[in-house]
Scaffold this active site. Structure first.
Site, short mmCIF file in Angstrom:
data_model
loop_
_atom_site.label_atom_id
_atom_site.label_comp_id
_atom_site.label_asym_id
_atom_site.label_seq_id
_atom_site.Cartn_x
_atom_site.Cartn_y
_atom_site.Cartn_z
N LYS A 4 9.61 5.65 12.67
CA LYS A 4 9.52 5.39 11.12
C LYS A 4 10.30 7.27 10.81
O LYS A 4 10.00 8.18 10.84
CB LYS A 4 7.94 5.22 10.94
CG LYS A 4 8.36 5.56 8.52
CD LYS A 4 5.99 5.31 9.06
CE LYS A 4 5.78 4.92 7.49
NZ LYS A 4 4.78 4.78 7.68
N SER A 26 3.87 0.45 4.47
CA SER A 26 4.94 1.72 3.77
C SER A 26 6.05 1.65 5.63
O SER A 26 7.02 1.58 5.19
CB SER A 26 4.83 2.75 3.57
OG SER A 26 4.01 3.37 4.66
N SER A 59 -0.39 1.22 5.76
CA SER A 59 0.89 1.44 6.19
C SER A 59 1.66 1.12 7.72
O SER A 59 2.39 1.00 8.24
CB SER A 59 1.69 2.93 6.16
OG SER A 59 1.84 2.93 4.41
#
Lengths: 92, 484
Positions: free
Chosen positions: B78, B153, B177
Site C-alpha cells: 500500500k 482504503s 481499511s
C-alpha cells in the site's frame, strides 16, 4: 458548529474557496449532529481511553547511533539552499 | 495453472524443489499486470526494474542454498508505507513526488525475508475512505465487477491480490481499511492487535488506531506474513514488547469446543439479506466443525462510528499538520509564510482530507475538546469494555465484515456520512485495539464476494487464524477467481 468557518479554516491552515466553505460547513454540521448521539450516554464516571495498550515511559539506552544524513533530509525539500530549507521571508 | 494465481506457500514449495525460479514468478505476475491492470488500476507505481533486481537476488540466494521465507515472492505494498528510494505518495497530490530516504520497518522485514516488490498500490488519500474514490490519482475497480469499487482504503492492495496482480500484499487498517476491501474483493485481510506490528514508516493517519496487516489469497499466507512483520520495534514506542508465537503453528488444529460469540447488534434490521444469509450459513459451518456459537452482546456498537469520527479526525488534523510545504511535499507560492502554508495545503489535499482536517480541528479546538474529543475517548472505553466483557465467555466473535457487498462507483460519494457507515462493523475493533480478520464466506446472486469477520482477544491472532483456516478448508469460496 459554533466557530466561524473562516476561523476554522485558518486554524487548519487551509485557504478554502467560498464554495468549499459552504459545502464543508453544511457537511461538518451534519456530521456533528450525528456525533451528538454520544451525549445519549452518561460517561461521568468513565475514564477516557487514549491508548488501548498500557505502555508508559518507553525509553531506550542513551547510545549514539546513525541518523538521517543532511543530504537525505533535504532531498525532498521543495526549496533549499545547499544546507537549509528555504521558506518565504518571515522577518521584515 | 499460471504461477501468478498461486499463493506464498505453494510457490515457496515449488521454488524449494527447483521447479520454478524467482524470475519465472516475477515474469508471470508482470504478464498478469500487463493483461489486467488497465481495467483494475490497483497500482499507483509499478516497480518492474526493482522487481527484476530483487528476483535475481532471490534466485542467487536459492541457488546458493540460502532460500529465505519470502524469496522470490512478488508482493504489493500500500502506497502509505515508506520504501526507500521508491515513490511513496499516499495517493495524495501533496506527496506526489515524495521519495522516502528511509525504509519502513515492515518492508525492511520483507526485504530481509527475500521478497520482491511488485509495486505500490492505490488507496483513498491518506487512507481516508472506504472505496479508493478519494485517491488523488484514480479509482481502483473491483475485479469481480469493474463498475464497482474495491472497498478502501486498502482497495488497491485487495484488488491486486484478488486480480492476481501480486501474490500477497500489505494494507493498513484504521477503521476497517484492510478488512472491508478484503471482504469486498473476496480475499483474506487481517488487522493485527494494536501494537503487534511496527508503524515506523507508515504515513500516520490516526496514530492510536492505525495498524499494518497482510492481505492474502488464503489464511496460511496470512500466518506466514504475520510471522515476518510482527514484533517490538525500537523505532515505534507503541509496538508491544510481547513474545511472538509461531502464527503458522495453529494452522490445521481442530476447533472443537471453541466458543464463538454472535453479537446481536451486528445483525441489523435492513441489512443486505444476501450478506446476512452468507454469514448465518457460515455460523452453521462453524457449528458443524465442532465450534459452539454463543449469543453475546456488544451494547455500545451503535456509538462506534460517532466516536471513531471524532477520534480519527482529531488525530488526523494533528498528524497532517506536518504537510506545510517546507521539508517535503507540494509547495504553492504565497505572499508570506502563512499564505504559503494555507495555499500549499489547500491545493495539495483532496476534499475528504480537508473535510476531516477541518472536523478534527473543530473537535480539538479550545472550548470543544471536552464535549467532543474527551467524550469520544470515554465512549471508546465503553466500547473496549464491551469486548472485554464478551471475551470472558467466548474465544472469538463472529460478524459480517461489511453490511453490503461492493457498491457502485459514485453511489456514496455525495454524502460523507453514508460512506462512513460502510465501516459500521469494522470500526469498533480499532477502537478496542483487538485483532480482526475478514475471510470469504460466500457470493451474492450477482457474483459479488461476501466477507466474514472474526474478532479475537488482544494479542490472540492465533485463535483467529486457527478458526479461519478450519473454516476456509471446509469451504470452496477462497478458490473462486474473478473472470477478467
Amino acid at each position: 458548529m459554533n466557530i466561524s468557518i473562516d476561523h476554522l479554516a485558518r486554524l487548519a491552515r487551509l485557504s478554502l474557496s467560498d464554495d468549499e466553505k459552504k459545502l464543508f460547513e453544511n457537511q461538518i454540521n451534519s456530521i456533528l449532529s450525528y456525533v451528538d448521539k454520544l451525549n445519549e450516554l452518561d460517561t461521568s464516571n468513565v475514564e477516557p481511553t487514549s491508548h488501548v495498550i498500557s505502555l508508559s515511559n518507553v525509553v531506550r539506552d542513551d547510545l549514539p547511533g546513525t541518523s538521517l544524513g543532511r543530504e537525505e533530509a533535504l532531498m525532498n525539500a521543495p526549496d533549499r539552499t545547499d544546507k537549509f530549507y528555504r521558506v518565504p521571508k518571515i522577518i521584515e | 495453472m499460471e504461477l501468478y494465481s498461486l499463493g506464498i506457500s505453494e510457490l515457496s514449495r515449488m521454488l524449494e524443489k527447483g521447479e520454478v525460479s524467482a524470475g519465472d514468478i516475477t515474469a508471470s505476475v508482470y504478464k498478469r499486470i500487463d493483461a489486467v491492470e488497465d481495467k483494475i488500476k490497483a497500482y499507483v507505481t509499478l516497480t518492474l526494474a526493482d522487481a527484476l533486481k530483487m528476483a535475481e537476488e532471490a534466485d542467487r540466494d536459492i541457488t546458493a542454498g540460502n532460500k529465505k521465507i519470502l524469496s522470490g515472492i512478488p508482493m504489493a505494498i500500500k502506497d502509505n508505507m515508506c520504501t526507500r528510494g521508491i515513490l511513496t505518495t499516499c495517493s495524495s497530490k501533496i506527496l506526489k513526488n515524495f521519495v522516502p530516504p528511509y525504509e519502513s520497518t515492515v518492508t525492511s522485514k520483507l526485504i530481509e525475508s527475500g521478497y520482491v516488490l511488485s509495486g505500490k498500490t492505490n488507496l483513498d488519500e491518506f487512507a481516508m475512505g472506504s472505496s479508493t474514490e478519494n485517491s488523488g490519482f484514480h479509482t481502483t475497480r473491483n475485479p469481480w465487477d469493474i463498475k464497482r469499487i474495491p472497498g478502501g482504503s486498502s482497495g488497491g492492495s485487495a484488488a491486486a491480490v484478488a486480480a492476481d496482480e501480486c501474490i500477497a500484499a500489505l494494507g493498513s487498517d484504521t477503521g476497517g481499511s484492510i478488512r472491508q476491501p478484503a471482504a469486498l474483493c473476496g480475499v483474506v485481510g487481517l488487522k493485527p492487535t494494536y501494537g503487534r506490528v511496527s508503524r515506523y514508516g507508515l504515513v500516520a493517519f490516526a496514530s492510536s488506531l492505525d495498524q499494518i496487516g497482510p492481505i492474502t489469497k488464503n489464511v496460511m499466507d496470512s500466518a506466514i506474513l504475520m510471522n515476518i512483520i510482527s514484533g517490538r520495534d525500537p523505532m515505534d514506542s507503541t509496538s508491544a514488547p510481547i513474545d511472538l508465537p509461531d502464527f503458522a503453528s495453529v494452522i490445521g488444529m481442530d476447533i472443537k469446543g471453541m466458543k464463538i460469540g454472535i453479537p446481536e447488534e451486528y445483525f441489523l434490521e435492513g441489512m443486505d439479506p444476501e450478506v446476512e444469509k452468507a454469514v448465518k450459513d457460515a455460523i452453521k459451518t462453524f457449528d458443524s466443525l465442532g465450534a459452539m456459537p454463543v449469543k453475546v452482546s456488544l451494547p455500545h456498537t451503535g456509538y462506534a462510528v460517532a466516536a471513531y469520527y471524532v477520534l480519527a479526525t482529531s488525530e488526523a488534523s494533528s498528524n497532517l499538520a506536518r504537510y506545510d510545504g517546507v521539508k517535503y511535499g507540494f509547495r504553492a507560492e504565497g505572499r508570506d509564510l502563512m499564505d504559503m502554508y494555507m495555499r500549499s495545503r489547500a491545493q495539495g489535499f483532496g476534499a475528504e482530507v480537508k473535510r476531516r482536517i477541518m472536523l478534527g480541528t473543530y473537535t480539538l479546538s479550545s472550548g470543544y475538546y471536552d464535549a467532543y474529543y474527551k467524550k469520544a475517548q470515554q465512549v471508546r472505553t465503553l466500547i473496549k469494555n464491551d469486548f472485554d466483557n464478551a471475551f470472558r465467555n467466548v474465544d472469538l466473535i463472529l460478524t459480517p465484515t461489511s453490511p453490503t457487498p461492493a457498491f457502485k462507483m459514485g453511489e456514496k460519494t455525495d454524502d460523507p456520512l453514508q460512506m462512513y457507515l460502510a465501516d459500521i462493523f469494522t470500526i469498533s475493533v480499532n477502537l478496542a485495539g483487538v485483532p480482526g480478520i475478514s475471510i470469504p464466506c460466500g457470493f451474492t446472486s450477482e457474483n459479488l464476494p461476501v466477507g466474514l469477520q472474526l474478532i479475537g482477544k488482544h494479542f490472540d491472532e492465533e485463535t483467529i487464524l486457527k478458526a479461519s483456516y478450519a473454516y476456509e478448508q471446509s469451504t470452496e469460496w477462497h478458490k473462486r477467481k474473478p473472470n477478467l
